[in-house]
Design a protein around this motif. Structure first.
Motif, PDB file in Angstrom:
ATOM      1  N   GLU A 126       0.730  -1.112  -0.103  1.00 48.42           N
ATOM      2  CA  GLU A 126       0.169   0.011  -0.248  1.00 48.42           C
ATOM      3  C   GLU A 126       1.041   1.457  -0.244  1.00 48.42           C
ATOM      4  N   TYR A 129       2.309   1.505  -3.524  1.00 49.37           N
ATOM      5  CA  TYR A 129       1.435   2.764  -4.618  1.00 49.37           C
ATOM      6  C   TYR A 129       0.909   3.539  -3.850  1.00 49.37           C
ATOM      7  N   GLN A 130       0.444   4.055  -2.528  1.00 53.30           N
ATOM      8  CA  GLN A 130       0.346   5.592  -2.936  1.00 53.30           C
ATOM      9  C   GLN A 130       1.583   6.565  -3.490  1.00 53.30           C
ATOM     10  N   ARG A 160      -1.301  -5.008  -6.034  1.00 52.41           N
ATOM     11  CA  ARG A 160      -0.541  -3.862  -6.281  1.00 52.41           C
ATOM     12  C   ARG A 160       0.319  -2.688  -6.194  1.00 52.41           C
ATOM     13  N   GLU A 163      -0.053  -2.132  -9.567  1.00 51.73           N
ATOM     14  CA  GLU A 163      -0.806  -1.263 -10.093  1.00 51.73           C
ATOM     15  C   GLU A 163      -1.214   0.524 -10.494  1.00 51.73           C
ATOM     16  N   ALA A 164       0.357   1.133 -10.055  1.00 50.04           N
ATOM     17  CA  ALA A 164      -0.130   2.704  -9.776  1.00 50.04           C
ATOM     18  C   ALA A 164       0.175   3.155 -10.663  1.00 50.04           C
TER      19      ALA A 164
END
Length: 295
Positions: A126, A129-130, A160, A163-164
């Motif tokens: 996460e 991703y961010q 995850r 996919e950003a």
């Protein structure tokens, strides 16, 4: 195959590096500017943590490879200068700080990597991703390469991470399979190949890196190149392993620049789309060139 004189065992014991491994000390206005931004934003870079020999050149050009999720790794690879141990809890504000630093630097291409966080259920996915999403929000024209760790087969975490919207996804295989037990004891050669394959099947531009001088043979290098092509790898970097401290894996051989040239030619001949090969090459060296490699 190519046979060239190598540095003697006596010279290696004296830690005497050949002339082709000498680098300039980091100096200059741009280097100082990058240094300031990294320090002010309390960021980690693999340039520093990994003792990269190209730090002066890259920082002098206004670029750096940011390392997220802290600077303590859960793995104990015998080649790596990054600290090993139990990492502290990660900083949820780190993605924003990295994005702001990249904007301040005004870089056209950013490289982001991380330590292994095996203790986290999502392997840090996460935060990955961010970081990419926020960087794209603040710097929409900036292209991004993410050099991601081994997710230990947790493929939902892999998806995850990738996919950003980053343009290049790299995962370093590091060495040939026969050396994994000594060099990457907590990793698996086939698992890393599978991670590259799944990344390619997802539709991403794929990249990996190998260190040489750890005791591999040229035939093993050729076989590994074939495995990479079979598993969908587009880009390969090949560089000389340099021992960070006396506690780390010995340098078995200093590879001659002409052998690196041969590895580049062999890699392209065997089906890789781009090969960056040289004594001082590291994963993120000339990374901006890899964005244009066709998928």
């Amino acid at each position: 195959m190519i046979d060239l004189p190598v540095v003697s065992q006596e010279e290696k014991k004296k830690n005497k590096k050949p002339d082709w491994l000498r680098v300039k000390l980091p100096v200059g206005k741009e280097y100082a500017n990058v240094r300031k931004i990294v320090d002010e934003n309390k960021l980690h870079t693999i340039c520093e943590s990994g003792n990269c020999p190209n730090m002066g050149e890259c920082w002098g050009a206004g670029t750096a490879t940011f390392m997220i999720l802290g600077n303590v790794c859960t793995r104990s690879c015998s080649f790596c200068a990054v600290a090993t141990g139990r990492p502290p809890e990660y900083d949820e504000q780190e993605p924003q700080r990295v994005a702001e630093a990249i904007k301040k630097m005004g870089v056209k291409h950013a490289v982001i990597t991380s330590v292994n966080r095996d203790e986290l259920k999502d392997r840090g996915a996460e935060i990955w991703y961010q970081t990419v999403v926020k960087t794209k929000e603040l710097s929409p024209e900036t292209t991004i390469e993410t050099l991601i760790p081994d997710v230990k087969g947790k493929w939902d975490a892999l998806y995850r991470m990738i996919e950003a919207g980053q343009e290049v996804v790299s995962h370093n295989i590091e060495t040939v399979p026969s050396l994994y037990r000594r060099v990457r004891p907590q990793a698996k050669y086939q698992r890393s190949l599978d991670q590259i394959k799944l990344t390619k099947e997802y539709g991403k531009r794929t990249k990996t890196g190998i260190m040489v001088g750890l005791g591999e043979t040229q035939d093993e290098m050729f076989s590994t190149m074939d495995d990479l092509v079979e598993h969908g790898c587009d880009i390969l970097t090949v560089g000389q392993y340099l021992q960070p401290t006396k506690r780390h894996h010995d340098v078995i051989e200093y590879i001659h620049p002409e052998v690196f040239d041969m590895y580049r030619e062999e890699g392209l001949k065997r089906g890789l789309k781009y090969v960056e090969s040289g004594p001082l090459v590291r994963s993120s060296y000339h990374a901006e060139r890899h964005v244009n490699v066709p998928i």
